[in-house]
Design a protein around this motif. Structure first.
Motif, PDB file in Angstrom:
ATOM      1  N   GLY A 770       6.054 120.389  62.592  1.00 27.06           N
ATOM      2  CA  GLY A 770       5.187 121.066  61.647  1.00 27.06           C
ATOM      3  C   GLY A 770       4.719 119.972  60.519  1.00 27.06           C
ATOM      4  O   GLY A 770       3.426 119.887  60.117  1.00 27.06           O
ATOM      5  N   ASP A 771       5.863 119.368  59.982  1.00 27.02           N
ATOM      6  CA  ASP A 771       5.214 118.265  59.149  1.00 27.02           C
ATOM      7  C   ASP A 771       4.208 117.072  59.604  1.00 27.02           C
ATOM      8  O   ASP A 771       3.441 116.990  58.833  1.00 27.02           O
ATOM      9  N   LEU A 772       4.558 116.846  60.989  1.00 26.47           N
ATOM     10  CA  LEU A 772       3.810 115.714  61.508  1.00 26.47           C
ATOM     11  C   LEU A 772       2.300 116.275  61.782  1.00 26.47           C
ATOM     12  O   LEU A 772       1.303 115.818  61.551  1.00 26.47           O
ATOM     13  N   LEU A 773       2.392 117.579  62.313  1.00 29.39           N
ATOM     14  CA  LEU A 773       1.044 118.090  63.090  1.00 29.39           C
ATOM     15  C   LEU A 773      -0.104 118.547  61.737  1.00 29.39           C
ATOM     16  O   LEU A 773      -1.046 118.383  62.024  1.00 29.39           O
ATOM     17  N   HIS A 774       0.634 118.743  60.639  1.00 30.76           N
ATOM     18  CA  HIS A 774      -0.167 119.419  59.622  1.00 30.76           C
ATOM     19  C   HIS A 774      -0.099 118.427  58.435  1.00 30.76           C
ATOM     20  O   HIS A 774      -0.459 118.812  57.019  1.00 30.76           O
ATOM     21  N   SER A 775       0.012 117.128  58.778  1.00 32.94           N
ATOM     22  CA  SER A 775      -0.131 116.064  57.725  1.00 32.94           C
ATOM     23  C   SER A 775      -1.238 114.902  58.090  1.00 32.94           C
ATOM     24  O   SER A 775      -1.787 115.263  59.233  1.00 32.94           O
ATOM     25  N   SER A 776      -1.547 114.187  57.193  1.00 33.18           N
ATOM     26  CA  SER A 776      -2.270 112.865  57.644  1.00 33.18           C
ATOM     27  C   SER A 776      -1.962 112.311  58.821  1.00 33.18           C
ATOM     28  O   SER A 776      -2.932 111.503  59.331  1.00 33.18           O
ATOM     29  N   LYS A 777      -0.847 112.362  59.370  1.00 34.85           N
ATOM     30  CA  LYS A 777      -0.432 111.651  60.428  1.00 34.85           C
ATOM     31  C   LYS A 777      -0.712 112.630  62.124  1.00 34.85           C
ATOM     32  O   LYS A 777      -0.193 112.106  62.905  1.00 34.85           O
ATOM     33  N   GLY A 778      -1.350 113.686  61.508  1.00 36.49           N
ATOM     34  CA  GLY A 778      -1.538 114.592  62.573  1.00 36.49           C
ATOM     35  C   GLY A 778      -2.205 113.774  63.915  1.00 36.49           C
ATOM     36  O   GLY A 778      -2.206 114.189  65.029  1.00 36.49           O
ATOM     37  N   SER A 779      -3.052 112.871  63.536  1.00 36.11           N
ATOM     38  CA  SER A 779      -3.701 112.073  64.611  1.00 36.11           C
ATOM     39  C   SER A 779      -3.127 111.467  65.642  1.00 36.11           C
ATOM     40  O   SER A 779      -3.381 110.873  66.731  1.00 36.11           O
ATOM     41  N   LEU A 780      -1.803 111.243  65.338  1.00 36.88           N
ATOM     42  CA  LEU A 780      -0.564 110.365  66.128  1.00 36.88           C
ATOM     43  C   LEU A 780      -0.285 111.426  67.372  1.00 36.88           C
ATOM     44  O   LEU A 780      -0.042 110.979  68.541  1.00 36.88           O
ATOM     45  N   LEU A 781      -0.586 112.859  67.230  1.00 48.07           N
ATOM     46  CA  LEU A 781      -0.217 113.699  68.173  1.00 48.07           C
ATOM     47  C   LEU A 781      -1.598 114.015  69.010  1.00 48.07           C
ATOM     48  O   LEU A 781      -2.278 114.904  68.674  1.00 48.07           O
ATOM     49  N   ASP A 782      -1.666 113.043  70.126  1.00 53.32           N
ATOM     50  CA  ASP A 782      -2.861 113.511  70.991  1.00 53.32           C
ATOM     51  C   ASP A 782      -2.502 114.384  72.048  1.00 53.32           C
ATOM     52  O   ASP A 782      -1.361 115.020  71.757  1.00 53.32           O
ATOM     53  N   TRP A 783      -3.268 114.880  72.862  1.00 56.65           N
ATOM     54  CA  TRP A 783      -3.145 115.977  73.575  1.00 56.65           C
ATOM     55  C   TRP A 783      -1.998 115.801  74.460  1.00 56.65           C
ATOM     56  O   TRP A 783      -0.946 116.699  74.834  1.00 56.65           O
ATOM     57  N   PRO A 784      -1.866 114.624  75.200  1.00 55.91           N
ATOM     58  CA  PRO A 784      -0.585 114.458  76.262  1.00 55.91           C
ATOM     59  C   PRO A 784       0.727 114.324  75.476  1.00 55.91           C
ATOM     60  O   PRO A 784       1.879 114.903  75.917  1.00 55.91           O
ATOM     61  N   THR A 785       0.489 114.147  74.034  1.00 55.84           N
ATOM     62  CA  THR A 785       1.881 114.111  73.470  1.00 55.84           C
ATOM     63  C   THR A 785       2.263 115.518  73.017  1.00 55.84           C
ATOM     64  O   THR A 785       3.328 116.301  72.973  1.00 55.84           O
ATOM     65  N   ARG A 786       1.320 116.253  72.604  1.00 57.49           N
ATOM     66  CA  ARG A 786       1.368 117.724  72.289  1.00 57.49           C
ATOM     67  C   ARG A 786       1.789 118.750  73.254  1.00 57.49           C
ATOM     68  O   ARG A 786       2.831 119.434  73.308  1.00 57.49           O
ATOM     69  N   TYR A 787       1.396 118.153  74.769  1.00 54.42           N
ATOM     70  CA  TYR A 787       1.710 118.947  75.904  1.00 54.42           C
ATOM     71  C   TYR A 787       3.041 118.453  76.135  1.00 54.42           C
ATOM     72  O   TYR A 787       3.767 119.560  76.477  1.00 54.42           O
ATOM     73  N   LYS A 788       3.643 117.502  76.053  1.00 56.17           N
ATOM     74  CA  LYS A 788       4.967 116.907  76.410  1.00 56.17           C
ATOM     75  C   LYS A 788       6.107 117.974  75.280  1.00 56.17           C
ATOM     76  O   LYS A 788       6.831 118.216  75.558  1.00 56.17           O
TER      77      LYS A 788
END
Length: 989
Positions: A770-788
């Motif tokens: 939650g902290d990573l996805l909804h913060s300024s670092k959310g772009s670190l989570l590309d789709w393959p990472t979110r799917y994993k």
């Protein structure tokens, strides 16, 4: 008068004179045993003397006795109704695609006259009844899509009339038995997608001489394909895909004279195709992709009347046989990732209705054949990473059926045909890394469906036409490293769906067009190394999705707008322009220094910027100032050391820490003691604060870190309906202390005193989802990472629900309780409100208060305080929606809705594109949409319509696999376990 009275009585009230027969009474009792949420069984009443007119009931026309019960696709739920076996003439029974649960009772064998039994796509569990062969007339048995486990019963060898056996999509985990070769009447044997123990294909299956369909996909098969399968002369469909078969393809396979479809993909087969493939005169579909086959593609294979040929990801070399162009029915040709050379046959497509062609990642050369779309049905043209040369054939510019064109990394040159720019159905036009010249034609206005225009690294020249602003669906425009001139078209601001605009390294000039605030979905803007001028518009600061901005190497003047501080930029570059004034305060940091170099008038407290200010300082005070700063620094250091020493003693005294009084209870073999983490309770070490306490980071003597959770004093207790109470500490220790799973956070130990309780976990470097996805670092989570992350978390919850005895309900599934390790692997955490489901049959437990977080709480939990695994599945569905949309579960933009309701409404009214996270790469759109569908399924308002966690894991894993349309067709229809994948089987770059 008496006969007249009786006649009137009959006319006015016939139900008074009729009574339901015995079969109807049995069915009435069946109705009472089932949950019927949609009232399908409402016609099953006592107004008739027989049930023959009831929904799903068919009777013999002479005897009026029930011979068929068909309640498929009616959403009924409950245990299997054994009372149906009291219908003495019942020969057809179908309850498929419902929610029939519990185990299948052995009493089913009392249905003596059954010929057709279909219980597929339900929730049946346990072992298969060994009494099924006692139904002597049974011909069709379909139990696919359930949760049966264990071995296939040895009694199954006693079937004497069985023609179809379908057990696909279960959890059978014994070996694939040889005794199935004794059921000589079988025409279809369907065992696909079961986790059998590693097994060889039984040689005895060659005895099934009446077999027409053999479907063993995903059965954990090993060893070689037995020669005995060549005896199956009537076989039309042979599917052995997605196993671990090795060795060569046996010569006997060329004796299958009736075979229409052969599926061997995703194994470890090697060698060449056996001689004699020309004997397979009925073969229409062959898929041997993703193996280790080699040699040349045999000419006799290409001479067959094939409709689909898939040989990608092997080691074939040499030229493609010319005979492939003579196949009159060929509509699919996929040969990517081999070592094929030479030119494609000139007549390829002239004689066949080619729809999909993918020859990517080979060594093909020469020109693209001009007849590929001769029949006017070509849908996908994929030729990336080859050495094709020459021009794009003019005839292809007339192929209005094209939807995807990928020609990157070839040696193509010349002007792109004018009509090719404006093909109306093309969604992706990819021409990168060639030597094309000329300009973008104004005919591009006709490409109304275009979402990806990728033409970088060519020699395109001239101005970008104004007509490009008419492409209302354009998401990605990449035209970098060309020779475009002129200004940016004013119509670019009409591209309201644009997510990436990359035109760096061209010769563009002029100013930004007015009105760029319409680019609400723009995440990347790269206009570096051009000749653009004017001021940087303040409107860029309103593009809240923007995270990549590069305007370097231009001639921009004026100040950097302060509004840019509103953006959450991961990368930006304003270097080598003519900017002046002060750098915005948030950007005036040393780590950003290189982003501002080369602007003589730009000033900030950074080395190398605005040197005139440095020279203006009074040199006479330099030495004095240095001395003062050194002295002040020494005083500060001494003061800080003294203060820290006093503060540390004060905190120890306040906490009353006496290390000798701590009691340590370990749950794993420890390489540290409590003395290594009891001094970590400083505010500088806080990494999280929750409802139950603070979490600190503690660095151990060996350099590794652990997370220490210190519970609040007098933490809230939650009473269950039975009156027993357990606080969050005891619940978390009792739950995590006995769990061993890679996707559940590891509890190393607990440490307690009379007044303080500590939980020591493994440390998660990337914090919570939650902290990573909804913060300024959310772009670190590309789709393959979110799917994993989604798959990892689902497997953790599936373990709690299905593999723990008794099962465990988490009750507070949310993105903040999913922690991420250094590789973004997900762990489910925070079990302070978890509950154990007491026993089978007690799937719900009443709670005195509601546990969970706003936006994640299942509707039925909020109203009834009844908790079961379905509540967790709803919460996990919300997490999936977060991953797909990038939105918070509760947002003022939603009004009175939560995220789930907002997604339902928006998809229904505006379409799926309006809910997808614009930061995600559009090339994954199809996969993202499938995961979105899973999230919508999990958040169904009715608990009974939500899948089990084990099913969710299976569905997510299927999203990650690349299925083929033809591999799922069995006996002329699509398999219910197949989800069609229109992606390009791995040729996406």
């Amino acid at each position: 008068m008496l006969p007249l009275f009786l006649s009137l009585l009959f006319l006015l009230s016939p139900s008074l004179l009729l009574s339901l027969n015995q079969e109807g009474l049995y069915l009435q009792r069946v109705k009472l045993s089932l949950d019927d949420p949609y009232g399908v069984l409402s016609t099953w009443d006592t107004r008739h003397d027989t049930p023959c007119n009831w929904t799903g009931i068919t009777c013999d026309s002479l005897t009026r006795s029930v011979n068929s019960v068909d309640l498929s696709n009616t959403n009924i739920a409950g245990p299997f109704p054994t009372l149906l076996c009291n219908l003495s003439n019942l020969s057809f029974l179908s309850l498929s695609n419902n929610f029939i649960n519990s185990s299948l009772p052995v009493e089913i064998s009392t249905c003596h006259n059954l010929q057709h039994l279909d219980l597929s796509q339900n929730l049946l569990v346990g072992h298969l009844p060994s009494t099924l062969p006692d139904i002597s007339n049974l011909r069709d048995l379909d139990l696919a899509g359930n949760n049966f486990s264990g071995d296939l019963p040895a009694s199954f060898s006693r079937f004497r009339r069985l023609e179809e056996l379908s057990l696909a999509g279960n959890l059978l985990d014994g070996i694939l038995p040889s005794f199935l070769g004794n059921v000589s009447t079988l025409r279809q044997l369907i065992l696909a997608y079961n986790p059998f123990a590693p097994s060889q294909i039984p040689v005895e299956l060659g005895n099934l001489t009446s077999l027409e369909v053999l479907w063993l996909t995903g059965c954990n098969l090993v060893g070689q394909i037995p020669d005995s399968l060549g005896r199956l002369k009537l076989l039309t469909n042979l599917d052995l895909a997605s196993n671990s078969l090795d060795g060569s393809i046996p010569k006997s396979i060329t004796e299958l004279a009736s075979v229409v479809q052969i599926e061997l993909y995703k194994n470890s087969l090697s060698g060449e195709f056996p001689a004699g493939m020309s004997n397979l005169t009925a073969l229409r579909r062959l898929d041997a992709s993703m193996n280790d086959l080699g040699g040349t593609i045999p000419d006799e294979l290409c001479g067959l009347p094939l409709e689909s040929l898939n040989l990608y990801e092997n080691r074939f070399d040499g030229n493609l046989p010319e005979s492939i162009a003579q196949s009159p029915n060929l509509y699919e040709l996929r040969l990517f990732k081999n070592g094929l050379t030479g030119e494609l046959p000139k007549d390829l497509g002239r004689n066949s209705p080619l729809k999909w062609i993918d020859v990517s990642n080979n060594k093909f050369s020469g020109e693209i054949p001009g007849n590929l779309c001769e029949k006017g049905v070509l849908d996908e043209l994929l030729m990336i990473y080859n050495s094709f040369s020459g021009k794009i054939p003019v005839k292809l510019s007339e192929c209005r059926s094209l939807t995807r064109v990928r020609l990157r990394n070839n040696r193509l040159s010349g002007d792109v045909p004018e009509g090719f720019w404006g093909l109306p159905n093309v969604s992706l036009l990819e021409l990168l890394d060639n030597s094309f010249s000329g300009g973008i034609s104004k005919a591009i206005s006709g490409a109304s469906n275009l979402s990806g225009l990728l033409i970088s690294r060519n020699q395109f020249a001239g101005s970008i036409p104004e007509e490009i602003g008419l492409l209302e669906n354009l998401v990605d425009f990449s035209g970098s490293d060309n020779e475009f001139t002129g200004s940016l078209p004013a119509t670019l601001v009409n591209l309201v769906q644009i997510g990436r605009l990359d035109l760096h390294n061209n010769k563009l000039s002029g100013e930004f067009p007015a009105g760029i605030r319409s680019w609400k979905k723009l995440s990347e803007l790269n206009l570096a190394d051009n000749g653009l001028s004017g001021e940087i518009p303040d409107e860029i600061g309103s593009l809240h999705v923007l995270n990549y901005l590069d305007l370097s190497g231009n001639q921009f003047i004026g100040k950097i707008p302060l509004e840019l501080q509103n953006l959450k930029l991961n990368r930006f570059n304003f270097s080598n322009n003519r900017l002046s004034g002060d750098i915005p305060p948030l950007f005036a940091k040393e780590i950003y220094r290189d982003s501002f170099l080369g602007n003589p008038g730009l000033c900030g407290d950074l080395a190398g910027l605005c040197p005139s200010r440095d020279q203006a300082k009074n040199q006479s005070f330099v030495w004095l100032l240095r001395s003062i700063f050194i002295l002040a620094g020494l005083v500060l250091i001494v003061g800080v050391v003294w203060f820290y020493w006093r503060y540390r003693n004060f905190k120890k005294a306040k906490r009353g820490i006496d290390k000798s009084k701590w009691i340590l209870t370990s749950f794993h073999k420890l390489g540290f003691s409590e003395f290594e983490f009891l001094d970590c309770f400083d505010e500088d070490n806080v990494i999280g604060i929750g409802a139950s306490g603070k979490v600190y980071k503690a660095v151990l003597n060996n350099g590794e870190a652990v997370a220490v959770k210190k519970l609040w004093e007098g933490s809230n207790k939650e009473n269950d309906s039975g009156g027993n109470s357990k606080n969050g500490f005891e619940a978390e220790v009792e739950t995590l202390g006995k769990i061993r799973h890679k996707n559940i956070v590891k509890l190393w130990c607990c440490c307690t005193t009379k007044d303080c309780k500590l939980l020591i976990y493994e440390y998660m470097p990337n914090g919570s989802l939650g902290d990573l996805l909804h913060s300024s670092k959310g772009s670190l989570l590309d789709w393959p990472t979110r799917y994993k992350i989604a798959v990892d978390a689902a497997e953790g919850l599936s373990y709690l629900h299905h593999d723990c005895v008794p099962p465990i309900v988490h009750r507070d599934v949310k993105s903040n309780n999913i922690l991420l390790d250094g590789e973004f692997g997900a762990r489910v955490a925070d079990f302070g409100v978890a509950k154990v489901v007491d026993a089978i049959g007690k799937g719900q437990k009443s709670m005195s208060i509601i546990a969970g977080s706003c936006g994640y709480i299942a509707p039925e939990y909020a109203f009834t305080t009844r908790v079961n695994e379905k509540s967790d599945i709803y919460s996990f569905g919300v997490v999936i929606l977060e991953l797909v949309t990038g939105r918070l579960p509760i947002d003022p933009e939603f009004g009175e809705k939560d995220l789930a309701k907002w997604v339902y409404t928006t998809v229904d009214q505006k379409g799926v594109d309006h809910v997808l996270d614009p930061k995600l790469n559009s090339c994954f759109k199809e996969e993202i949409c499938r995961v979105l569908n899973i999230g919508i399924l999990c958040t169904n308002p009715l608990p009974i319509n939500r899948p089990s966690m084990r099913t969710v894991v299976k569905m997510l894993q299927e999203v990650g696999t690349e299925n083929k349309p033809n591999t799922a067709k069995k006996d002329g229809k699509l398999s219910p376990y197949y989800h069609e994948d229109t992606s390009n089987q791995g040729s996406i770059v």
